[in-house]
Design an enzyme around this catalytic site. Structure first.
Site, PDB file in Angstrom:
ATOM      1  N   TRP A   1       0.832  -1.214   0.000  1.00 12.80           N
ATOM      2  CA  TRP A   1       0.000   0.000   0.000  1.00 12.80           C
ATOM      3  C   TRP A   1       0.861   1.257   0.000  1.00 12.80           C
ATOM      4  O   TRP A   1       0.534   2.259  -0.622  1.00 12.80           O
ATOM      5  CB  TRP A   1      -0.919  -0.012   1.228  1.00 12.80           C
ATOM      6  CG  TRP A   1      -1.613   1.302   1.409  1.00 12.80           C
ATOM      7  CD1 TRP A   1      -2.786   1.687   0.829  1.00 12.80           C
ATOM      8  CD2 TRP A   1      -1.157   2.424   2.185  1.00 12.80           C
ATOM      9  NE1 TRP A   1      -3.084   2.970   1.193  1.00 12.80           N
ATOM     10  CE2 TRP A   1      -2.107   3.452   2.022  1.00 12.80           C
ATOM     11  CE3 TRP A   1      -0.048   2.658   3.003  1.00 12.80           C
ATOM     12  CZ2 TRP A   1      -1.987   4.697   2.655  1.00 12.80           C
ATOM     13  CZ3 TRP A   1       0.082   3.890   3.624  1.00 12.80           C
ATOM     14  CH2 TRP A   1      -0.885   4.899   3.444  1.00 12.80           C
TER      15      TRP A   1
ATOM     16  N   ASP B   1       3.472   3.359  -1.225  1.00  9.86           N
ATOM     17  CA  ASP B   1       4.265   3.511  -2.448  1.00  9.86           C
ATOM     18  C   ASP B   1       5.721   3.856  -2.160  1.00  9.86           C
ATOM     19  O   ASP B   1       6.574   3.751  -3.032  1.00  9.86           O
ATOM     20  CB  ASP B   1       3.684   4.641  -3.308  1.00  9.86           C
ATOM     21  CG  ASP B   1       2.413   4.228  -4.020  1.00  9.86           C
ATOM     22  OD1 ASP B   1       2.249   3.040  -4.299  1.00  9.86           O
ATOM     23  OD2 ASP B   1       1.584   5.119  -4.293  1.00  9.86           O
TER      24      ASP B   1
END
Ligand code: GLC
Length: 797
Positions: free
Chosen positions: A487, A489
């Site tokens: 999730w 980045d």
């Protein structure tokens, strides 16, 4: 400081001071015609794509110009102003202004020198053009000679980048004409000749309700050299010079002059769109009937309010009510529709849907419109590769069954996404569970849907492959591998690094698919899942739990990330909330982990993503270091995870904590110190600056963020405790102990539920008894087939 308030009745946010700390925006339109407008009428529009269908120009990262400008001039005195405060920007001591952002329309009213104006902006339902309706009234005692100017600044090319950057080309390709009360703009006109239709290269800006007295199709002729939108030469002089552009910037500027007696009103309807001469005349003609705009506005309200009314709540917190009933809900639809395509921050250049973002966004609208959600779920399943992983970027013109994948160089080259991410397809599990729960549509599991590249399978089969994808890609410790990212980045653990967040997601996905497998009578698979889920449980518990927290992951080289011992980033939010959401943490661990979050990450503006921020001790792969401390993933208050921590606290029955986090992070709660938050007080942004920043509490990246859906889920499923599953609805509120009563109106599987929660004893979770239509139930679960068309439900806490 306060700049406005929520009008719950009208479902509007009312801005009473136009000098807001930033442009406060609203969204009009649909995927076929999008329009963004600020409280000062700044903004832009586009047909289908912000990148390739841009019609109205906007200066990003600048001063909220240009926009949908309506100038008003007193022809006796020469004084002029605008229907929105900017661009002319009259002294607020004498110029009164109010902006009402509603569901897909914006209405700006002003009062100045005995003239009131109302500018109403909207895109009619199912239409691909926009309407600016200007109403003027003379509220003074004398006759007034007035001029009105409508100004639309066309782009010179539909491609946003070309219009902004490739000036040696785009300045020389457009022409304007004045025909039948409108400016018609053409692009590459000679090339167009003899071709069918306008090929998207003709735009118009016209008006109804007044004769155009003078016009300009040339921007500089309207503004004048070395002038701004605040003092156009044409408005100053009181007329345009009928100059059309040729090798210069185009625009649509329409001037009309008229007289208003005391009390008299005048209505002018301006229309802007991408249509050719003939079609635009037809559109304009339809507005000669003066009732049309009222009818269209009513249609828009009926459409949007109809959706929002499927879930309405009344709690002692008006901020909570406004967010859940209107603004968070509307934002969920907007992110659902626009993904991350176009805002004042996103310029429209994204050429597709992010997999995880989109699957998450769906969750926010399921309780309001399950059918709309289903269609998008289908689409996202058709963007799953046959190996079970999601396409990191799903192109707008996605062609299921025929797409390349991250394994193909062509895909990487076309999208810029080099590899699979570990979490993408795992988001399907909670999303599909919520959809089936809300709709009761268990048959969906059997629906056959193609994969992105080849082959097809049932929905259930798609989900099995998503599990297989994670099982086939494990790190050295048998946890799911980090791959390109999870999730977060900004967290590169290495291809074989391991992420606890993904491990929790996988654990949760296994619980969900077990329920689906039971429904499908797939006992062999249940056996398999029981085995692998047990193993995963043991691995996570033995490797990732550290006294009072779960670690964030293990890097490819074995380094533990998010250990108590770390000098920086020693405490991470998501592993704690997800340990609870996934059902993996036991009671004691859950309590300890959530307590650590509160102790180490909570701030007056929400919970930090991690702390301390990286400054001196980032590991290679900790990309968050690129950001200033307390910003975004580097120890900022990332907004999306606020929804997860609200949900986790609610699942633990901690209503007070859950609401404390809602209060800290909710835009509405910042309404009275909007100068600190800066962003719109009615929409979530991507993040808020936290403790290391000199601007603690300031929020950024408005509107298009996964926060809309996670906070919605945190509040609806968590605080309000609406927890549908395959066969019915569990009602398990976790509310602040000083809420004595709440009521909820909910449409559930086509039936109406009027739910009243009584909390005389000041509980913050749990329940004593529940009644359905006067009959006491065994527990707090309602089986679907015990429902009538209308139902009264009482839950006593
Ligand atoms: C942004 C991205 C989202 C990502 C998040 C955290 O919001 O859109 O995909 O999960 O940042 O890095």
């Amino acid at each position: 400081m306060k700049y406005g308030y929520f009008d719950e009745e009208q479902k509007e946010y009312v801005i009473t001071r136009p000098d807001t700390p930033a442009p406060w925006a609203n969204y009009l339109g649909s995927p076929d015609y999008g329009a963004i407008i600020s409280n000062n009428a700044g903004g832009y529009s586009f047909v289908k794509s912000g990148a390739n269908g841009r019609i109205l120009r906007y200066h990003f990262n600048s001063d909220d110009t240009p926009g949908r400008y309506l100038y008003i001039r007193d022809d006796a005195s020469g004084d002029y102003w605008s229907a929105s405060w900017q661009p002319v920007g009259k002294d607020l001591a004498v110029y009164k202004n109010e902006c009402r952002h509603g569901t897909a329309y914006t209405k700006i009213t002003a009062e100045y020198q005995g003239i009131t104006s109302e500018a109403l902006y909207y895109v009619p339902l199912n239409k691909t053009y926009e309407v600016w309706r200007l109403r003027l009234q003379n509220t003074s005692q004398t006759e007034r000679k007035l001029s009105a100017f409508g100004y639309a600044e066309f782009t010179n090319d539909s491609n946003y980048e070309q219009d902004q950057i490739n000036l040696q080309y785009t300045l020389f390709i457009t022409k304007t004409y004045f025909k039948n009360n409108k400016i018609l703009q053409t692009i590459n006109q000679n090339e167009l000749k003899d071709k069918e239709g306008s090929n998207g290269k003709e735009r118009f800006f016209g008006c109804v309700g007044t004769e155009v007295t003078s016009y300009n199709g040339d921007k500089t002729a309207f503004l004048g050299s070395y002038r701004t939108y605040g003092n156009p030469i044409a408005v100053e002089k009181g007329h345009c010079d009928n100059v059309l552009n040729y090798n210069s910037n185009s625009c649509g500027a329409l001037h009309s002059s008229f007289t208003l007696q005391p009390g008299e009103t005048k209505e002018i309807v301006y229309i802007l769109g991408r249509y050719n001469d003939k079609d635009s005349d037809e559109i304009l003609k339809a507005y000669e009937d003066p009732g049309v705009t009222e009818k269209e506005i009513q249609e828009l309200k009926d459409y949007w309010h109809g959706k929002l009314n499927n879930f309405q709540v009344n709690t002692p917190s008006s901020e909570f009510n406004s967010m859940i009933n209107t603004w968070n809900a509307y934002q969920c639809f907007i992110t659902f529709i626009w993904s991350r395509a176009a805002s004042f921050i996103y310029c429209g250049q994204r050429n597709g849907y992010g997999y995880r973002d989109t699957v998450q966004d769906i969750q926010g609208i399921i309780h309001l419109d399950p059918a709309m959600a289903k269609e998008r779920i289908r689409f996202m399943l058709s963007a799953q590769v046959d190996n079970g992983g999601g396409l990191p970027l799903v192109k707008y013109d996605h062609n299921a069954g025929n797409e390349d994948t991250p394994d193909d160089y062509s895909y990487v080259q076309a999208t810029g996404h080099p590899a699979y991410r570990a979490d993408d397809a795992l988001w399907l599990f909670p999303t599909i569970l919520k959809y089936i729960g809300e709709s009761g549509d268990t048959g969906f599991l059997k629906e056959v849907i193609p994969y992105a590249n080849k082959e097809e399978d049932t929905v259930y089969g798609h989900l099995k492959r998503a599990i297989r994808f994670s099982m086939e890609r494990q790190g050295d410790h048998k946890m799911p591998a980090g791959l390109h990212a999870d999730w977060n980045d900004c967290l590169r653990l290495g291809k074989k690094g391991e992420s606890t967040f993904v491990a929790f997601q996988l654990y949760y996905a296994m619980s969900i698919i077990k329920d689906f497998a039971k429904d499908q009578k797939d006992s062999e698979y249940i056996e398999y899942i029981n085995k692998v889920q047990g193993e995963l449980f043991d691995t996570i518990q033995s490797l990732c739990w550290e006294d009072d927290r779960y670690i964030r992951g293990i890097k490819e080289d074995g380094q533990v990330i998010g250990s108590k011992k770390d000098a920086e980033a020693s405490m991470w939010l998501n592993p704690q909330s997800w340990a609870v959401i996934s059902g993996l943490a036991d009671r004691e661990q859950g309590e300890a982990a959530l307590e650590s979050v509160h102790r180490e990450l909570n701030t007056p503006y929400g919970v930090r993503l991690m702390a301390p921020s990286f400054v001196d001790h980032a590991f290679p792969g900790a990309l968050a270091i690129l950001f200033n401390p307390s910003t975004k993933e580097n120890g900022g208050i990332f907004s999306q995870p606020q929804g997860w921590i609200i949900l986790a606290e609610s699942l633990m029955g901690h209503g007070n904590r859950a609401f404390e986090y809602f209060k800290g992070s909710s835009p509405a709660m910042q309404n009275d110190h909007a100068e600190i938050r800066v962003l719109e007080p009615y929409v979530h942004g991507q993040f808020t600056e936290s403790t290391d920043s000199p601007f603690e509490g300031r929020s950024h990246v408005h509107w298009l963020t996964g926060t809309a859906s996670t906070v919605m889920v945190g509040c609806v499923e968590g605080i309000l405790g609406m927890r549908p599953d395959l066969y019915g609805l569990r009602i398990a509120p976790s509310i602040p102990s000083d809420w004595k009563e709440i009521t909820i109106k909910k449409v559930f599987r086509g039936k109406s539920l009027n739910i009243r929660v009584e909390n005389k004893d000041g509980a913050e979770g749990g329940y004593k008894e529940m009644y359905l239509n006067g009959v006491r139930q065994e527990d707090n679960y309602i089986v679907e087939n015990s429902l009538k068309e209308e139902n009264e439900i009482l839950l006593v806490m």
